[in-house]
Scaffold this motif. Sequence first.
Motif, short mmCIF file in Angstrom:
data_model
loop_
_atom_site.label_atom_id
_atom_site.label_comp_id
_atom_site.label_asym_id
_atom_site.label_seq_id
_atom_site.Cartn_x
_atom_site.Cartn_y
_atom_site.Cartn_z
N ILE A 293 14.51 34.33 -4.22
CA ILE A 293 15.98 34.18 -3.80
C ILE A 293 16.07 35.58 -2.45
CG2 ILE A 293 18.28 34.94 -4.07
CD1 ILE A 293 18.02 34.51 -6.98
N ARG A 294 15.62 35.61 -2.37
CA ARG A 294 15.45 36.71 -1.15
C ARG A 294 14.49 35.80 0.43
NH1 ARG A 294 16.79 42.31 -0.12
NH2 ARG A 294 16.89 42.29 -2.28
N LYS A 295 13.69 35.36 -0.37
CA LYS A 295 12.50 34.72 0.25
C LYS A 295 13.43 33.32 0.70
CE LYS A 295 8.35 35.02 -0.55
NZ LYS A 295 7.75 34.00 -0.91
N ALA A 296 13.87 32.31 0.42
CA ALA A 296 15.35 31.03 0.13
C ALA A 296 15.65 32.07 1.23
CB ALA A 296 15.25 30.72 -0.94
N LEU A 297 16.46 32.91 1.21
CA LEU A 297 17.43 32.89 1.86
C LEU A 297 17.79 33.48 3.28
CD1 LEU A 297 20.45 34.61 -0.27
CD2 LEU A 297 20.09 32.40 0.41
#
Length: 189
Positions: free
Chosen positions: A168-172
């Motif tokens: 999620i951190r990577k996607a955001l």
Amino acid sequence: RGVDLDIFSPQAVPVARILALAQRWRLPDGVPVVMLPGRLTRWKGHAVFLDALARLGDVECMGVIVGGDQGRTSYREEIEERIAALNLATKVRIVGDVNDMPAAFLLSDVVVSASTDPEAFGRIAVEAQAMGRPVIASNHGAAPETVIESVTGWLVPPADPAALAGAIRKALGLTEEQRHAMAYAAETH
């Protein structure tokens, strides 16, 4: 199973539908949305999703759980209790059933399929990609066949909130250019 690309097409969704849904969900302006669609049943991974969101304390985002409880009110209460216990009450919305999933996907910045049991098809991952949204899916069942790692989304070990939080951190953290490239790859795939 399949996806109707006349319905699940970003160009087919007027802005008014997206705005109406955002208003109904009471989404704050400018806050990235991480959506977990799927009926409220334990194997859809709601607990894993919430535990992952709790690990993202420094990341501004709104978790949205889409799907009805289909009479499983005690399970919905469990989810609500977990949200409270993890201090996520201001960062998570349970919005129930939605009859306009194309607009829902366009409201999201990333779509999560956190199923703890393998899915034979996993329509959510395919529909989200058709709408140009990056997907994070549990790496089992059909997900490895429908999600291209680091191209259209990410695959994470099932029931692993730390790995899900990292994805999620990577996607955001995608740049606008990376987001457009991933959207194009997802729609094409």
